[in-house]
Design a protein around this motif. Structure first.
Motif: not given
Length: 209
Positions: A47-51
C-alpha cells in the motif's frame, strides 16, 4: 461368540493409521502462521507503493504503517525461511516428496479435474494424494522458492545484486513477488475449501490420524 468377541477387541485395540507424521503437522502450522503474517504485512508494504491501481483495505493489513509492516514482514520472513527450509530438507531426505508428489502426469491431472468437477473424486485413502493435489503441492513449493528469492532481491538489491539480475531488474522482482503472493493466496483459499469439504483431512493434520 468368543471368537467374535476377541475379533472386536482386536479391532478396537488396533491403532489408527498415521496419516500425517508429527514433523509434518508441526511445520505445516508454523508455515501457515508465518504465511498469514507475511501476507498481511506484505499488503501493508504494498500500500505504500502500489504496483496497480488499487490498495488493500487497511483493516486487512498488519503493521499500521510502512515501517511497522516491514518489521512484521522481516520477523515472519525468518520464521518462514527457517521452517520452510527445514520442511524441504526433511521432505526430500525422508523421501516423502517423491512418494507423495510423484509422478505428475497431464492425463492424471485432467482425469482428476474432471472427477472433481463432477463430485466423483474419491478421498477414501488420505495417505495417497490425487493428481490435482500433487500438482498444487508441488507448484506451491516452486512458488515458495520464487517468492523468497524475489523477496531477498527486493530486501538487499545491492548486496544480492545477482538475485536482482536473475529477475531482470528490481521492478520485475516486485512483480514476481506480487504474483507469487497472489498464487499463495489462491492456494490457501483452495486448500481451506478442500479441508472443509473433506473434514477428516483437517483432523489428520491436527492429530495425525
Amino acid at each position: 461368540m468368543a471368537s467374535l468377541t476377541v475379533t472386536d477387541e482386536q479391532i478396537r485395540a488396533t491403532p489408527a493409521k498415521v496419516i500425517q507424521p508429527a514433523w509434518v503437522r508441526v511445520m505445516h502450522w508454523i508455515n501457515a502462521f508465518a504465511m498469514i503474517l507475511m501476507i498481511l504485512s506484505g499488503w501493508q508494504i504494498y500500500n505504500a507503493s502500489p504496483l496497480f491501481g488499487f490498495s488493500f483495505p487497511r483493516e486487512y493489513t498488519l503493521g499500521g504503517w510502512l515501517g511497522g509492516g516491514l518489521l512484521w514482514h522481516f520477523a515472519a520472513m525468518w520464521l518462514l525461511m527457517i521452517n520452510g527450509l527445514a520442511y524441504l530438507v526433511t521432505g526430500f531426505a525422508t523421501g516423502r516428496f517423491a512418494k507423495k508428489l510423484l509422478p505428475i502426469t497431464a492425463s492424471g491431472v485432467l482425469h482428476d479435474v474432471r472427477a472433481a468437477l463432477t463430485f466423483k473424486l474419491g478421498h477414501d485413502d488420505l495417505t495417497v494424494y490425487n493428481y490435482v493435489q500433487r500438482l498444487l503441492y508441488a507448484g506451491i513449493i516452486v512458488v515458495g522458492v520464487l517468492i523468497v528469492l524475489s523477496g531477498l532481491a527486493m530486501w538487499k538489491p545491492v548486496q544480492l545484486y545477482y538475485l536482482v539480475m536473475l529477475f531482470g531488474d528490481y521492478p520485475t522482482a516486485r512483480y514476481v513477488h506480487f504474483f507469487c503472493m497472489a498464487a499463495i493466496c489462491a492456494f490457501l483459499v483452495i486448500h481451506v475449501l478442500l479441508a472443509l469439504l473433506v473434514p477428516k483431512s483437517l483432523r489428520a493434520m491436527i492429530i495425525g490420524r
